[in-house]
Design an enzyme around this catalytic site. Structure first.
Site, mmCIF file in Angstrom:
data_model
loop_
_atom_site.group_PDB
_atom_site.id
_atom_site.type_symbol
_atom_site.label_atom_id
_atom_site.label_comp_id
_atom_site.label_asym_id
_atom_site.label_seq_id
_atom_site.Cartn_x
_atom_site.Cartn_y
_atom_site.Cartn_z
ATOM 1 N NE ARG A 16 -61.027 7.423 10.761
ATOM 2 C CZ ARG A 16 -61.269 6.544 9.809
ATOM 3 N NH1 ARG A 16 -60.686 6.664 8.636
ATOM 4 N NH2 ARG A 16 -62.078 5.535 10.010
ATOM 5 C CE1 TYR A 51 -54.955 20.289 -23.276
ATOM 6 C CE2 TYR A 51 -55.916 18.286 -22.370
ATOM 7 C CZ TYR A 51 -56.057 19.498 -23.004
ATOM 8 O OH TYR A 51 -57.294 19.932 -23.371
ATOM 9 C CE LYS A 78 -66.070 3.327 4.324
ATOM 10 N NZ LYS A 78 -65.302 3.246 5.575
ATOM 11 C CG MET A 101 -62.584 16.766 -18.366
ATOM 12 S SD MET A 101 -63.420 18.342 -18.614
ATOM 13 C CE MET A 101 -62.445 19.417 -17.594
HETATM 14 C C1 PLP Z 1 -64.919 1.885 5.771
HETATM 15 C C2 PLP Z 1 -64.983 1.171 7.066
HETATM 16 C C3 PLP Z 1 -64.912 -0.225 7.133
HETATM 17 C C4 PLP Z 1 -64.633 -1.093 5.919
HETATM 18 O O1 PLP Z 1 -63.257 -1.053 5.624
HETATM 19 P P1 PLP Z 1 -62.639 -1.942 4.406
HETATM 20 O O2 PLP Z 1 -61.185 -1.689 4.507
HETATM 21 O O3 PLP Z 1 -63.231 -1.380 3.157
HETATM 22 O O4 PLP Z 1 -63.051 -3.327 4.661
HETATM 23 C C5 PLP Z 1 -65.092 -0.835 8.356
HETATM 24 N N1 PLP Z 1 -65.309 -0.096 9.474
HETATM 25 C C6 PLP Z 1 -65.354 1.253 9.458
HETATM 26 C C7 PLP Z 1 -65.587 1.997 10.711
HETATM 27 C C8 PLP Z 1 -65.184 1.927 8.260
HETATM 28 O O5 PLP Z 1 -65.229 3.270 8.237
#
Ligand code: PLP
Length: 353
Positions: A129, A251, A34, A299
């Site tokens: 969640r 800055y 992802k 930046m």
């Molecule tokens: C992102 C995610 C993972 C992977 O988690 P890591 O901590 O990066 O290994 C596994 N399962 C679900 C549902 C996730 O959203």
């Protein structure tokens, strides 16, 4: 010439980390890609990890791109579908989808094609969640088993504490109890659970961060786990100057020189994805030698201490994280985690492998 900042992706490190996951489990491996493969590039990473048994991501268009690129593995959409229009695409491209709420099941009811969908039923075992409550699972399982569009069901859950000492015990117990009556595949483990809790491995593990060579644990480094960093963010020094005692940098004048100092300006800033909250003292490598960031990140630039490096000069290579400098250390100094830094790399940074 473009600006000297670039991110290098080490494909052999990706493969090394996948092998390490393989050695740790006999479960099938769903590589989590992802967020543009945690900032490393979706198709580049899929190619390097083509030995994985599946890929998990969020965006249905990315999933379709993977299929069209020729990947035959299970491809799982971690949040499932968002509108009924997505469902025919799931069937057409044989994409597995998470079902985590009753609204999604209602959308499925309107889809007539028989036996076309692989469903991963997500259960909320304590993270609160996504997912159905444990007591809802029997009814939802019956509904899905009887559903004409559903071909196959996997039960899954996600841990909230697998990276901490409080661990997975309570959630594992909830999930084991609710899944015991069913003869379906099961999936629970993220990277932390894969590395630390073999009892969670079940049929599919879902590693993300470990594949990219970062540790999911605050107290154990990637190196201690045998992981190799995949992304190295590097740039160059574009200006060097001397400061007198009392001079300020950048800055807000947040850093004030106490004595005469030599400082370098690096072509890297928060618009590249370097964390603006990184503090004075955040580690940086100049020509492979460790030094510290000074003052506020701008930046497009940041400043580093060259006082102990009298020969450092414009054009010298600067490593912001990666090879020789764990991204976890930089994240820690900026009050965040490696995940955020990796996937926050911005589109203007050229990525190569
Ligand atoms: C992102 C995610 C993972 C992977 O988690 P890591 O901590 O990066 O290994 C596994 N399962 C679900 C549902 C996730 O959203």
């Amino acid at each position: 010439m473009p600006r000297p900042i670039q991110a290098h992706i080490d494909l052999s490190a990706l493969q090394h980390n996948l092998h390490l996951a393989r050695r740790a489990t006999s479960a099938r491996i769903m590589a989590v890609i992802k967020a543009n493969a945690y900032g490393h590039g979706l198709l580049r990473v899929a190619e390097a990890l083509k030995a994985a048994d599946g890929f998990a991501l969020l965006d249905i268009n990315d999933a379709v791109r993977l299929r069209e690129a020729g990947y035959r593995q299970t491809i799982l959409l971690l949040e499932g579908f968002f509108t009924p229009d997505d469902i025919p695409l799931l069937a057409e491209y044989d994409l597995a989808c998470v079902i985590h709420n009753a609204q999604q099941i209602a959308m499925l009811d309107a889809y007539p094609r028989r036996g076309s969908l692989q469903v991963w039923l997500k259960v909320n075992s304590g993270m609160n969640r996504l997912g159905f409550a444990p007591q809802e699972v029997p009814a939802v399982m019956e509904q899905l088993k009887a559903h004409p569009a559903v071909r196959d069901i996997t039960l899954m859950t996600h841990f909230s504490h697998a990276d901490e000492t409080s661990g997975v015990a309570a959630q594992l117990e909830v999930f084991n109890a609710l899944s015991a009556p069913y003869r379906v595949a099961r999936s629970l483990a993220n990277s932390a659970a894969l590395l630390r809790y073999p009892a969670t491995h079940a049929d599919w593990v879902r590693p993300g961060i470990m594949l990219y060579g970062a540790s999911p644990f605050a107290e154990t480094s990637a190196q201690q786990l045998g992981l190799q960093p995949v992304m190295t963010l590097h740039s160059e020094i574009i200006s060097v100057r001397e400061l007198k005692a009392g001079d300020y940098i950048g800055y807000g004048g947040q850093f004030r020189a106490e004595t005469t100092m030599r400082v370098g300006v690096v072509a890297c800033g928060y618009a590249d994805g370097y964390p603006r909250h990184a503090q004075t003292g955040t580690p940086v490598l100049v020509q492979g030698q460790r030094t510290r960031m000074l003052g506020r990140v701008s930046m497009d630039m940041l400043t580093v201490d060259l006082s102990a490096m009298p020969t450092a000069a414009v054009g010298n290579r600067v490593t912001l994280w990666g090879d020789g400098l764990p991204v976890e250390e930089v994240a820690h100094a900026a009050g965040t985690i490696s995940y955020e830094l990796l996937c926050a790399l911005t589109a203007r940074v050229p990525v190569y492998s």
